[in-house]
Each structure stands twice: as structure tokens, then as C-alpha cells.
Design an enzyme around this catalytic site. Structure first.
Site, mmCIF file in Angstrom:
data_model
loop_
_atom_site.group_PDB
_atom_site.id
_atom_site.type_symbol
_atom_site.label_atom_id
_atom_site.label_comp_id
_atom_site.label_asym_id
_atom_site.label_seq_id
_atom_site.Cartn_x
_atom_site.Cartn_y
_atom_site.Cartn_z
ATOM 1 N N GLY A 1 131.309 5.702 11.620
ATOM 2 C CA GLY A 1 130.528 5.301 13.157
ATOM 3 C C GLY A 1 130.908 3.917 13.348
ATOM 4 N N ASN B 1 126.261 9.398 10.376
ATOM 5 C CA ASN B 1 126.609 9.312 11.851
ATOM 6 C C ASN B 1 127.137 10.609 12.491
ATOM 7 O OD1 ASN B 1 126.741 6.100 13.313
ATOM 8 N ND2 ASN B 1 127.221 6.223 11.317
ATOM 9 N N GLU C 1 121.966 7.440 14.319
ATOM 10 C CA GLU C 1 122.409 7.467 13.249
ATOM 11 C C GLU C 1 121.125 7.930 12.593
ATOM 12 O OE1 GLU C 1 124.390 3.803 13.696
ATOM 13 O OE2 GLU C 1 124.135 3.640 15.793
ATOM 14 N N ILE D 1 119.281 8.386 5.549
ATOM 15 C CA ILE D 1 119.020 8.801 4.482
ATOM 16 C C ILE D 1 117.667 7.770 3.251
ATOM 17 C CG2 ILE D 1 118.686 10.557 2.000
ATOM 18 C CD1 ILE D 1 121.362 11.652 4.098
ATOM 19 N N TYR E 1 131.974 10.957 4.323
ATOM 20 C CA TYR E 1 132.138 11.560 5.208
ATOM 21 C C TYR E 1 132.672 12.703 4.999
ATOM 22 C CZ TYR E 1 132.226 6.737 7.030
ATOM 23 O OH TYR E 1 131.901 5.247 6.884
ATOM 24 N N ARG F 1 108.596 5.051 16.775
ATOM 25 C CA ARG F 1 108.915 4.002 18.287
ATOM 26 C C ARG F 1 110.434 4.409 19.232
ATOM 27 N NH1 ARG F 1 113.091 -0.327 17.544
ATOM 28 N NH2 ARG F 1 113.493 -0.465 15.299
ATOM 29 N N LYS G 1 114.670 -0.591 21.545
ATOM 30 C CA LYS G 1 114.334 -2.082 22.151
ATOM 31 C C LYS G 1 115.080 -2.976 21.223
ATOM 32 C CE LYS G 1 110.886 -3.577 18.873
ATOM 33 N NZ LYS G 1 109.571 -3.745 18.988
ATOM 34 N N PHE H 1 116.637 -6.802 19.894
ATOM 35 C CA PHE H 1 116.012 -7.556 19.032
ATOM 36 C C PHE H 1 116.956 -9.473 19.459
ATOM 37 C CE2 PHE H 1 115.155 -3.652 17.716
ATOM 38 C CZ PHE H 1 113.749 -3.657 16.498
#
Length: 159
Positions: free
Chosen positions: A23, A37, A87, A90, A99, A112, A115, A117
Site C-alpha cells: 500500500g 491492502n 485497507e 488485523i 505481501y 462510521r 471523515k 481529521f
């Protein structure tokens, strides 16, 4: 918010399996929260109307144990991504990167919406809260029952 939650829940549980690719390299380094990813092809296979946001569920690498996970689907507004990403964090400590391994997930709940930050600190704080919420939710019977349904690959099969 209720509409986004209902739209998200309409797709759940959502099962997905794909190869882990490199990623952006931010999860471990900047956030202290390593993520696995999926490739662009796997991301593009997600339902187009699944809302972006933070989800939780179960994950397994290869034929390994099944662990709790928290997952971000979206654009990562703090980082101004131009490509949508999926993403998976774990909730377990792994000794090494994985990978190229096959990651299997089942998304069972929605926390949620995505958003932005104001700072890295507030982002990290929100991620930690998301992880705690995922842990609480995944201890509930309706989520525990999905833990083992999807994960064990037949011998000799990689996909």
C-alpha cells in the site's frame, strides 16, 4: 447518518478474498496500525454503492487463524488519495509482512463514515477508538457466528 448505516448494512455480511499488495506504507510507519491492502482489481470488485467508511469483521491470512479486524473503505481524506482503497487492520501481532499472501475477510458491521481529521493525532485517536469498538462488537453472538464460515481453503487451492 442512519441512511449511510442502512446502506452499508444492506451489503453485509460481505465476503472477499484477494492477494495482499503493498500500500502507501503509512499504516505501520505513521499510524502504528499496520494494514493489509487489496489490489485495485479487488477494490473495484466491491459493490459500487457500498458506503465509504470504517467497518469491522473477521480476517485470515492464507490458512492461518481467524482474527478480529477493522477495515477502511474509501479515499482516506486526511491523505487526499485519488484512488479508493480497502485497507484491513488485523487485530493481531504478526512477526513478518505477508505481501503476496491471500487475505480472506468477512465484513460483518459498520462503525462510521469516512471523515477528515485536523491532525495525525486525532486520526490515530479515532483509529484506536474504531479498533476498540470492533473488538466489542465482534464479541457479540451475531458476529461470532460468522467467524468460521468462510475461511478455510480446500487443500491445494489458492483462490
Amino acid at each position: 447518518m442512519r441512511g449511510r448505516c442502512a446502506a452499508a448494512m444492506r451489503h453485509l455480511p460481505y465476503f472477499c478474498r484477494g492477494e495482499v499488495v503493498k500500500g502507501f506504507g503509512r499504516g505501520s510507519r505513521e499510524l502504528g496500525v499496520p494494514t493489509a491492502n487489496f489490489s485495485e482489481q479487488v477494490v473495484e470488485s466491491f459493490p459500487s454503492d457500498i458506503p465509504t467508511g470504517i467497518y469491522y469483521g473477521w480476517a485470515s491470512v492464507g490458512n492461518g487463524d481467524v482474527h478480529k479486524m477493522v477495515l477502511s473503505i474509501g479515499w482516506n481524506p486526511f491523505y487526499k488519495n485519488i484512488k479508493k482503497s480497502v485497507e484491513t487492520h488485523i487485530i493481531n501481532t504478526f512477526k513478518e509482512d505477508f505481501y503476496g499472501e491471500i487475505l480472506s475477510i468477512v465484513i460483518t458491521g459498520y462503525i462510521r463514515s469516512e471523515k477528515n481529521f485536523n491532525s495525525l493525532e486525532t486520526l490515530i485517536s479515532a483509529i484506536k477508538e474504531d479498533i476498540e469498538e470492533a473488538k466489542r462488537q465482534l464479541d457479540l453472538p451475531e458476529h461470532l457466528k460468522l467467524k468460521d464460515n468462510f475461511f478455510y481453503l480446500p487443500e491445494g487451492k489458492n483462490h
